[in-house]
Design an enzyme around this catalytic site. Sequence first.
Site, PDB file in Angstrom:
ATOM      1  N   THR A 137       0.832  -1.210   0.000  1.00  0.00           N
ATOM      2  CA  THR A 137       0.000   0.000   0.000  1.00  0.00           C
ATOM      3  C   THR A 137       0.867   1.260   0.000  1.00  0.00           C
ATOM      4  OG1 THR A 137      -1.426   1.300   1.480  1.00  0.00           O
ATOM      5  CG2 THR A 137      -0.140  -0.389   2.523  1.00  0.00           C
ATOM      6  N   ASP A 138       0.306   2.343  -0.498  1.00  0.00           N
ATOM      7  CA  ASP A 138       1.028   3.629  -0.437  1.00  0.00           C
ATOM      8  C   ASP A 138       1.127   4.140   1.008  1.00  0.00           C
ATOM      9  OD1 ASP A 138      -1.651   4.292  -0.075  1.00  0.00           O
ATOM     10  OD2 ASP A 138      -1.648   5.972  -1.484  1.00  0.00           O
ATOM     11  N   GLU A 139       0.334   3.536   1.914  1.00  0.00           N
ATOM     12  CA  GLU A 139       0.314   4.022   3.296  1.00  0.00           C
ATOM     13  C   GLU A 139       1.639   3.784   4.015  1.00  0.00           C
ATOM     14  OE1 GLU A 139      -3.385   3.263   5.388  1.00  0.00           O
ATOM     15  OE2 GLU A 139      -4.468   3.113   3.508  1.00  0.00           O
ATOM     16  N   TYR A 162      -1.713  -0.743  10.966  1.00  0.00           N
ATOM     17  CA  TYR A 162      -1.897  -1.372   9.652  1.00  0.00           C
ATOM     18  C   TYR A 162      -0.723  -1.064   8.731  1.00  0.00           C
ATOM     19  CZ  TYR A 162      -3.403  -1.724   4.771  1.00  0.00           C
ATOM     20  OH  TYR A 162      -3.444  -1.984   3.419  1.00  0.00           O
ATOM     21  N   LYS A 166       2.274  -3.510   7.115  1.00  0.00           N
ATOM     22  CA  LYS A 166       2.521  -3.662   5.662  1.00  0.00           C
ATOM     23  C   LYS A 166       3.974  -3.299   5.339  1.00  0.00           C
ATOM     24  CE  LYS A 166      -0.179  -4.615   2.951  1.00  0.00           C
ATOM     25  NZ  LYS A 166      -0.631  -5.944   2.465  1.00  0.00           N
TER      26      LYS A 166
END
Length: 371
Positions: A137-139, A162, A166
């Site tokens: 994810t870009d997060e 989260y 990741k």
Amino acid sequence: MFWPKNVLVTGGAGFIGSNFIHHIFKNSSFQGRIINVDVLTYAGNLENLVEIDRSYGNSRYFFEKVDICDTEPLQEIFKKYNVDSVIHFAAESHVDRSIYGPAEFIRSNIQGTFILLEAARKYWQNRKDVLFHYISTDEVYGSLGETGYFYEHTPFDPRSPYSASKASACHLVKSYFFTYGLPVTISNCSNNYGPYHFPEKLIPLMVTNAMDGKPLPIYGDGKNIRDWLYVVDHCAAILAVVKKGKRGEDYNIGGESEKTNVEVVTAICDILEEMYPLKDNPKRVNFPAGIKEYKDLITYVKDRPGHDRRYAVNCDKIKEELQWRPETDFPEGLRQTVQWYIDNPGWVEHVRSGEYKKWLNQNYGPRRGQP
Ligand code: NAD
Ligand code: TYD
């Protein structure tokens, strides 16, 4: 170009995984087999794949109800299906849940990825004609201010349990490339939306709540920005990376479509007003008093702790190297998504009530799938 034959898809019963399985069978020249490994958490729903099972079940599509943290059954699956590639979607995926209960995120997202990497390394030995693709994810890059973009070289700066889980898994995947020579690729994608999206994430929650006359809770001032990508475009990007991506590399994937949360929720209300007018909504009698249009349901609520302000992805690398680009613009993708939720009230009811679990046991039993 690499065309895998026996693809282990983890988390194939979830939102993006099930869209990916539809995509690879229907929109590509893939000739091999898909083995969907999913433990079916609250977010996993085999109803998403009924059509695929009917068309390809037990010939080119197989389902195995297995937890990716369970080493032995996972190793058996590699052998049973002679797996030559892994596309790893399985994860706990909701930021809010990670704030209230991070343990499961550490277990599935970090430990699960480690166990899967080990199973692949052991089964493949030093083969180079194989691939482990990790869906990230870009997060992992943290939060942007008003300007700038996430690039592949942007340092990781995760802010929620989260995104931290990741990011950890990304590091593990990369380490297997450098240490063991395992052929890996990673993609870091922005926020997806589309069919089969569990109605706890912003877009499906707002669509389904509005249709039911429930409040539309916007966190904080509603000006946080996300870069929205239609899920089918994400699936096409994943396939491009699997087929042509350079091993050991990361690819950013984004929609080039930045919107504030208020813009998104307002757009949903406008589309619903047109496609499912409030005056004709059968549930209208139960709506709170004073609601004259869907927008009246918008409610500003307490902000999410550590709420990332802005995400925006630069995806020049995948555009230039792999000739992928987002094809569905946000207004069109959002219309298609709203229409899907209008057309599928049964799906929404099942995933919300847990009814689908009963359906699952009646139709599938505890374990299923033959090579
Ligand atoms: P989802 O929550 O809809 O689906 C996750 C699936 O994984 C479910 O079917 C669940 O049953 C399965 N699963 C969870 N833990 C498991 C375990 N221990 N063993 C086996 N199966 C397990 O998630 P999603 O939105 O489809 O996201 C898929 C992947 O894409 C995730 O890795 C997520 O981090 C990533 N991602 C999502 C987005 C997004 O906008 N949704 C954006 C970028 C990246
Ligand atoms: P979400 O769909 O949970 O995705 P993510 O947190 O991974 O980006 O949330 C998208 C944005 O919408 C995020 O800024 C939080 C906000 N949001 C709300 O304002 N209200 C809600 O009820 C939810 C679920 C999210």
